[in-house]
Motif scaffolding. Structure first.
Motif, PDB file in Angstrom:
ATOM      1  N   VAL A  58       0.842  -1.191   0.000  1.00 19.31           N
ATOM      2  CA  VAL A  58       0.000   0.000   0.000  1.00 19.31           C
ATOM      3  C   VAL A  58       0.879   1.242   0.000  1.00 19.31           C
ATOM      4  O   VAL A  58       1.692   1.443   0.894  1.00 19.31           O
ATOM      5  N   VAL A  59       0.715   2.077  -1.012  1.00 17.79           N
ATOM      6  CA  VAL A  59       1.459   3.330  -1.112  1.00 17.79           C
ATOM      7  C   VAL A  59       0.648   4.477  -0.532  1.00 17.79           C
ATOM      8  O   VAL A  59       1.180   5.348   0.155  1.00 17.79           O
ATOM      9  N   SER A  60      -0.648   4.494  -0.822  1.00 15.41           N
ATOM     10  CA  SER A  60      -1.546   5.510  -0.288  1.00 15.41           C
ATOM     11  C   SER A  60      -2.946   4.914  -0.267  1.00 15.41           C
ATOM     12  O   SER A  60      -3.142   3.742  -0.600  1.00 15.41           O
ATOM     13  N   GLU A  61      -3.941   5.720   0.091  1.00 17.24           N
ATOM     14  CA  GLU A  61      -5.296   5.195   0.206  1.00 17.24           C
ATOM     15  C   GLU A  61      -5.886   4.755  -1.129  1.00 17.24           C
ATOM     16  O   GLU A  61      -6.894   4.064  -1.148  1.00 17.24           O
ATOM     17  N   ASP A  62      -5.260   5.145  -2.237  1.00 19.00           N
ATOM     18  CA  ASP A  62      -5.789   4.728  -3.538  1.00 19.00           C
ATOM     19  C   ASP A  62      -4.759   4.072  -4.445  1.00 19.00           C
ATOM     20  O   ASP A  62      -5.044   3.791  -5.598  1.00 19.00           O
TER      21      ASP A  62
END
Length: 236
Positions: A58-62
């Protein structure tokens, strides 16, 4: 003056990692990497994508990192509280092998790009910053025109990438899906776009020299819309 290739040590590793993630479900993460940033809540939609790309980070929420230097971002209108694919569809996608085909041979350096933005124009696009949400030193591809909708995939490392070996979130593979791109790599870095002839070789469609972008391939270069099967990122 030629610009050194970035992270050339991933030239072979990146392609192999993506093929493993997309076709066989193997892990793309190096030892010791974090599964997700601290205190970040993983949405139902992002969780379903993590199932589609086992071992993803996961890099960010999207956004997920599905292999070293390869990230996939959900569109803004993707409902975060709903799965992208059903569990059955995820299983079917992981069971579908990617194609076994060679990397493309790079064309002569003298080949002129279809279009390119002069490096001096970078000043109007925040020097060294994002261009239409494509971060500096990345090649970004969108499934939809306009840079504001559709799934986005971005590449950092210098390598040939077979888009047919990468699962497309709503189903199928990333080949024949691209309708927009931003080449925000280091100024002067070239990217070559290819189509697989269906039998034994790659056909060069066009090239791009950073800084360059096209928000609607279907209008500006209709013959190339939804036909790109592979990209050679950051040749110089």
């Amino acid at each position: 003056m030629a610009i050194p290739k970035r992270f050339a040590r991933f030239l072979l590793a990146t392609t192999a990692a993506v093929t493993v993630v997309a076709a066989t479900g193997g892990s793309a993460l190096a030892a010791g990497t974090s599964a997700k940033p601290a205190d970040l809540k993983v949405s139902v939609a992002l969780q379903s994508l993590m199932e589609l790309y086992p071992g993803s980070e996961v890099v960010s929420e999207d956004t997920l990192r599905i292999a070293p230097g390869v990230d996939i971002t959900m569109p803004p209108d993707q409902p975060r509280d709903q799965r992208v694919l059903s569990k059955e569809a995820v299983k079917a996608a992981l069971a579908s092998p990617g194609p076994v085909r060679p990397a493309a041979s790079l064309p002569a350096k003298a080949l002129a790009p279809v279009r390119a933005i002069k490096p001096a124009e970078r000043a109007s696009a925040a020097a060294g910053g994002s261009v239409y949400t494509c971060e500096y030193k990345y090649l970004c591809l969108w499934a939809d025109a306009g840079f504001i909708s559709g799934y986005k995939i971005r590449f950092y490392d210098c390598a040939f990438m077979d888009l047919g070996a990468i699962n497309f979130p709503p189903g199928g593979k990333w080949n024949d899906k691209v309708s927009a791109y931003v080449n925000n790599q280091t100024d002067g870095a070239n990217t070559y776009f290819y189509n697989w002839n269906g039998v034994s070789s790659w056909n060069l469609l066009f090239s791009s020299t950073a800084l360059d972008w096209n928000s609607n391939i279907g209008v500006d270069m209709p013959a190339y819309n939804n036909v790109i099967d592979g990209v050679h990122v950051c040749d110089t």
